[in-house]
Structure formats: C-alpha cells, structure tokens
Design a protein around this motif. Structure first.
Motif, PDB file in Angstrom:
ATOM      1  N   ALA A  77       0.850  -1.195   0.000  1.00  0.00           N
ATOM      2  CA  ALA A  77       0.000   0.000   0.000  1.00  0.00           C
ATOM      3  C   ALA A  77       0.882   1.240   0.000  1.00  0.00           C
ATOM      4  O   ALA A  77       2.060   1.184   0.388  1.00  0.00           O
ATOM      5  CB  ALA A  77      -0.935   0.008   1.208  1.00  0.00           C
ATOM      6  N   VAL A  78       0.296   2.352  -0.454  1.00  0.00           N
ATOM      7  CA  VAL A  78       1.019   3.625  -0.507  1.00  0.00           C
ATOM      8  C   VAL A  78       0.126   4.692   0.096  1.00  0.00           C
ATOM      9  O   VAL A  78      -1.050   4.818  -0.275  1.00  0.00           O
ATOM     10  CB  VAL A  78       1.405   3.997  -1.951  1.00  0.00           C
ATOM     11  CG1 VAL A  78       2.146   5.333  -1.968  1.00  0.00           C
ATOM     12  CG2 VAL A  78       2.255   2.906  -2.587  1.00  0.00           C
ATOM     13  N   MET A  79       0.675   5.460   1.025  1.00  0.00           N
ATOM     14  CA  MET A  79      -0.047   6.571   1.632  1.00  0.00           C
ATOM     15  C   MET A  79       0.214   7.852   0.835  1.00  0.00           C
ATOM     16  O   MET A  79       1.251   8.001   0.173  1.00  0.00           O
ATOM     17  CB  MET A  79       0.403   6.758   3.083  1.00  0.00           C
ATOM     18  CG  MET A  79       0.238   5.536   3.962  1.00  0.00           C
ATOM     19  SD  MET A  79      -1.478   5.040   4.174  1.00  0.00           S
ATOM     20  CE  MET A  79      -2.104   6.431   5.130  1.00  0.00           C
ATOM     21  N   ASP A  80      -0.728   8.778   0.885  1.00  0.00           N
ATOM     22  CA  ASP A  80      -0.574  10.047   0.190  1.00  0.00           C
ATOM     23  C   ASP A  80       0.569  10.853   0.818  1.00  0.00           C
ATOM     24  O   ASP A  80       0.653  10.983   2.044  1.00  0.00           O
ATOM     25  CB  ASP A  80      -1.875  10.853   0.263  1.00  0.00           C
ATOM     26  CG  ASP A  80      -1.772  12.160  -0.493  1.00  0.00           C
ATOM     27  OD1 ASP A  80      -1.768  12.114  -1.728  1.00  0.00           O
ATOM     28  OD2 ASP A  80      -1.672  13.211   0.170  1.00  0.00           O
ATOM     29  N   THR A  81       1.446  11.415  -0.037  1.00  0.00           N
ATOM     30  CA  THR A  81       2.636  12.122   0.462  1.00  0.00           C
ATOM     31  C   THR A  81       2.701  13.567  -0.027  1.00  0.00           C
ATOM     32  O   THR A  81       3.770  14.167   0.006  1.00  0.00           O
ATOM     33  CB  THR A  81       3.907  11.374   0.029  1.00  0.00           C
ATOM     34  OG1 THR A  81       3.929  11.260  -1.414  1.00  0.00           O
ATOM     35  CG2 THR A  81       3.966   9.983   0.630  1.00  0.00           C
ATOM     36  N   ALA A  82       1.593  14.121  -0.494  1.00  0.00           N
ATOM     37  CA  ALA A  82       1.625  15.493  -1.021  1.00  0.00           C
ATOM     38  C   ALA A  82       2.105  16.475   0.043  1.00  0.00           C
ATOM     39  O   ALA A  82       2.965  17.337  -0.218  1.00  0.00           O
ATOM     40  CB  ALA A  82       0.239  15.886  -1.528  1.00  0.00           C
ATOM     41  N   GLU A  83       1.578  16.372   1.245  1.00  0.00           N
ATOM     42  CA  GLU A  83       1.978  17.282   2.316  1.00  0.00           C
ATOM     43  C   GLU A  83       3.434  17.063   2.706  1.00  0.00           C
ATOM     44  O   GLU A  83       4.180  18.028   2.951  1.00  0.00           O
ATOM     45  CB  GLU A  83       1.068  17.062   3.522  1.00  0.00           C
ATOM     46  CG  GLU A  83       1.330  18.024   4.674  1.00  0.00           C
ATOM     47  CD  GLU A  83       0.350  17.822   5.821  1.00  0.00           C
ATOM     48  OE1 GLU A  83       0.586  18.383   6.897  1.00  0.00           O
ATOM     49  OE2 GLU A  83      -0.665  17.111   5.616  1.00  0.00           O
ATOM     50  N   ILE A 182       8.438   9.985   4.144  1.00  0.00           N
ATOM     51  CA  ILE A 182       7.972   9.686   2.785  1.00  0.00           C
ATOM     52  C   ILE A 182       8.225   8.219   2.456  1.00  0.00           C
ATOM     53  O   ILE A 182       7.373   7.540   1.856  1.00  0.00           O
ATOM     54  CB  ILE A 182       8.665  10.612   1.769  1.00  0.00           C
ATOM     55  CG1 ILE A 182       8.202  12.054   1.986  1.00  0.00           C
ATOM     56  CG2 ILE A 182       8.382  10.162   0.344  1.00  0.00           C
ATOM     57  CD1 ILE A 182       8.905  13.069   1.100  1.00  0.00           C
ATOM     58  N   GLU A 183       9.381   7.718   2.853  1.00  0.00           N
ATOM     59  CA  GLU A 183       9.677   6.307   2.603  1.00  0.00           C
ATOM     60  C   GLU A 183       8.733   5.405   3.389  1.00  0.00           C
ATOM     61  O   GLU A 183       8.298   4.353   2.898  1.00  0.00           O
ATOM     62  CB  GLU A 183      11.126   6.014   2.970  1.00  0.00           C
ATOM     63  CG  GLU A 183      12.134   6.680   2.047  1.00  0.00           C
ATOM     64  CD  GLU A 183      13.569   6.446   2.485  1.00  0.00           C
ATOM     65  OE1 GLU A 183      13.757   5.894   3.611  1.00  0.00           O
ATOM     66  OE2 GLU A 183      14.490   6.789   1.728  1.00  0.00           O
ATOM     67  N   ASP A 184       8.401   5.801   4.618  1.00  0.00           N
ATOM     68  CA  ASP A 184       7.474   5.004   5.431  1.00  0.00           C
ATOM     69  C   ASP A 184       6.061   5.012   4.856  1.00  0.00           C
ATOM     70  O   ASP A 184       5.231   4.171   5.232  1.00  0.00           O
ATOM     71  CB  ASP A 184       7.429   5.540   6.870  1.00  0.00           C
ATOM     72  CG  ASP A 184       8.675   5.172   7.649  1.00  0.00           C
ATOM     73  OD1 ASP A 184       9.390   4.246   7.208  1.00  0.00           O
ATOM     74  OD2 ASP A 184       8.938   5.793   8.695  1.00  0.00           O
ATOM     75  N   ALA A 185       5.780   5.955   3.963  1.00  0.00           N
ATOM     76  CA  ALA A 185       4.450   6.012   3.366  1.00  0.00           C
ATOM     77  C   ALA A 185       4.216   4.862   2.392  1.00  0.00           C
ATOM     78  O   ALA A 185       3.069   4.592   2.021  1.00  0.00           O
ATOM     79  CB  ALA A 185       4.255   7.349   2.658  1.00  0.00           C
TER      80      ALA A 185
END
Length: 344
Positions: A77-83, A182-185
C-alpha cells in the motif's frame, strides 16, 4: 412358528454383537500411540501481521487483494505524500539557506583575521616607537586595545561560523526525517505471506497505526499441542516431529520441535487430548521447515486440524526409529536435489 423365527433372529443378533465386541477388544488395532512416541491434537497455524502506517494520512493505493500471495519487498500500500513532499521542498530550501549562512560566516572570519593581523602590526609598530621614545604611550595603548578588539571579533566570527555549520546539520537532519516519513508512506511485505483481510480502501484517512491489511505470515508455519508431564520432559528442542493433517491422513509432514514450555498449565478447553483434562500439560510447538513451506507455498493452509507426533527419548538419550506410516514422502523432498524433483 413365528415365535421360533423371532427367537432365532434374536439369537443371531446377539451372536453378531458378541462377535463384533470380541473383534473390537481382541483384534482391532489399538488407538494408542506406539511405544516411544507421543502425539497431540492441534491446528496448523501461522502468525498474523497487521499492516499499518506509522503516521496518520490518506490511503493513496492498495496494490493487493484478499488471497494474494506476497513476497519480501512487494509493495502492499502507498499513503498520500503530497503534504510531506511540500515539507521536503521547505527542508531543501532551509538546508540551502543554512549553507549560504555558513559561507557568509566564513567570510566574516576571514575579515576578522585580517583586522586582527592589521591591529597586531599597528601595535608592534607603536610599541617599537614607544621604546625609542618616538611615539606616545597613548598611541601604544590605543593599538593594544584595537588588537584585543580584533581578537574578540575573530572569536565571535568563528563562533558564528560554528553555529551556522551546526544549523546546516540540523536542517539536514530535519530533511532526513521528512525523507524517512515519505519512505514510510510506502508499505512493503517483509516476508512471504498471504493477504487475509483488506481493512481499508483508497481515499480513506487513517490514524497512526490504523490497519490497512492483515497478512498470514508463511515464514513460520507451526502446530501447537499439549503433552502430559510424563512425556513432555522426554521431548527436546530441535527434535524431529511429524504432522499428519486431517485432510491428508496418508501423508506425514516433517517438522521440528521449536518450543517446549518450561511451565505446566491446565489444558485449554478448545484442545482435545487423550488424557484427562485435570492433568497438567506442557505446550509444545513444532515448526514446518521454511524451505518446505516455500516449495509448496500455494498448498499451505492454516487452521487445518491434525495430529503432531514426536519421539520420546529413552533413558540413554536415544530415539526410536520412525514407523513406516510416519516416514513422510515430504521429508524426502528436503534431501532430494531440486533438479531431480523437477523431473517428470
């Protein structure tokens, strides 16, 4: 006439019951394990892994479905990282600004050293003239003061440069933290596993530790069972074991004893044993070899009930040989070269 026939039928029925009873008592094989062996009921199990983000955020992607088999390194899975990427840009700017500050501080140090050198030269000249009674004492004292001021200015400039260098390190550390977030996302599989539950959908906002997936780890497949106090001390960690699943009663699966509880306990209600429940029992865990699990990973199913067999050490420490029924074909797989196993 009919009465005689009824009596004859009753006699035949009684004879049949007596014959069946005699066969059960005298001829039917014993249900007890052979001498030198012990067994217990259990289920093939594996550890459950909860896949959760370290930080709160929005789920951007989920790349697996329930039932999928995943291998180490697969993206789950990938979490949103825009912020976070905005924070990274801000950190990059802060690092660049801090490095520029180091350059300015270094220039001030060079300037302070030049001023100190000039002040020291003027002081030397003033003291020489004063010794020859050519220059005034007032001029000499002024030059000495100017030298002290220049020395203090150099010390301050060097301290400012040091502080700016530490500021660069702090900004770099802050940037590293953002990069780590970001990597943990991106959530990866750490080992071979199968997706059991998908608990979230893309677009959902989860808190820190919110579960996205539940995996069944296939790197540690085992069965737990219980042995009475008379048998458990004769089983040792590292001993060979066998598992016979109810769905494959004619096939014994090789295993290894990985754990023998050092403390006795009452048998849980959900575990069936051949001894009385009032007896204190020892929990034993046998593990199926990981290489065998990896080779037949598509066949591995957890929750399957069966029997686990272990050998009991004799007084001299020796172990009995496995009977033919517990010499598993699967055990030979581990010692047979792969090329030979793949031959049709």
């Amino acid at each position: 006439m009919s009465r005689k026939i009824s009596i004859g039928i009753v006699v035949i029925a009684l004879a049949g019951l007596l014959g069946f009873g005699a066969w059960t008592v005298l001829l039917k094989p014993s249900d007890l394990p052979p001498e030198g062996f012990a067994r217990g009921n259990g289920r093939i199990e594996a550890d459950l892994l909860d896949i959760s983000p370290r930080l709160a955020g929005r789920v951007a992607e989920i790349r697996v479905r329930e039932g999928d088999l995943v291998q180490p390194g697969d993206v789950l899975a990938v979490m949103d990282t825009a912020e976070l990427r905005a924070q990274l840009a801000r950190s990059d700017a802060a690092v660049a600004s801090a490095k520029a500050g180091v350059g300015v501080a270094a220039a001030h140090v060079v300037e302070a050293r030049a001023r100190l050198a000039l002040a020291q030269s003027e002081q030397t000249r003033a003291e020489t003239l004063s010794e020859r009674d050519v220059g005034s004492l007032q001029n000499r004292d002024i030059r000495r003061t100017e030298t002290q001021v220049a020395e203090a200015g150099l010390t301050a400039a060097e301290a400012t440069q040091f502080a700016q260098e530490r500021a660069v390190e702090a900004e770099v550390a802050s940037r590293t933290e953002v990069v780590a977030r970001i990597e943990d996302a991106t959530l990866y599989a750490t080992g071979a596993a199968r997706v059991l539950y998908r608990l979230a959908q893309p677009g959902e906002v989860l808190g820190s530790g919110g579960e996205i997936l539940t995996l069944v780890s296939l790197e540690d497949v085992y069965m737990e069972f219980f042995l009475p106090a008379s048998e458990a001390p004769r089983v040792h960690i590292g001993d060979e074991a066998r598992i016979v699943a109810d769905i494959m009663p004619d096939m014994a699966i090789p295993a290894t004893v990985m754990f023998v509880s050092p403390q006795a306990q009452f048998t849980p209600k959900q575990v069936e044993t051949l001894t009385e429940r009032e007896n204190l029992m020892f929990r034993v865990r046998v593990r199926i070899p990981p290489e065998l699990v990896a080779e037949r990973i598509n066949q591995v199913k957890t929750g399957v009930r069966g029997l686990a067999w272990v050998r009991l050490a004799r007084a001299d420490g020796s172990l009995p040989d496995w009977p033919a029924g517990l010499t598993p074909p699967l055990a030979k797989v581990l010692s047979t070269p792969t090329a030979a196993r793949n031959k049709p």
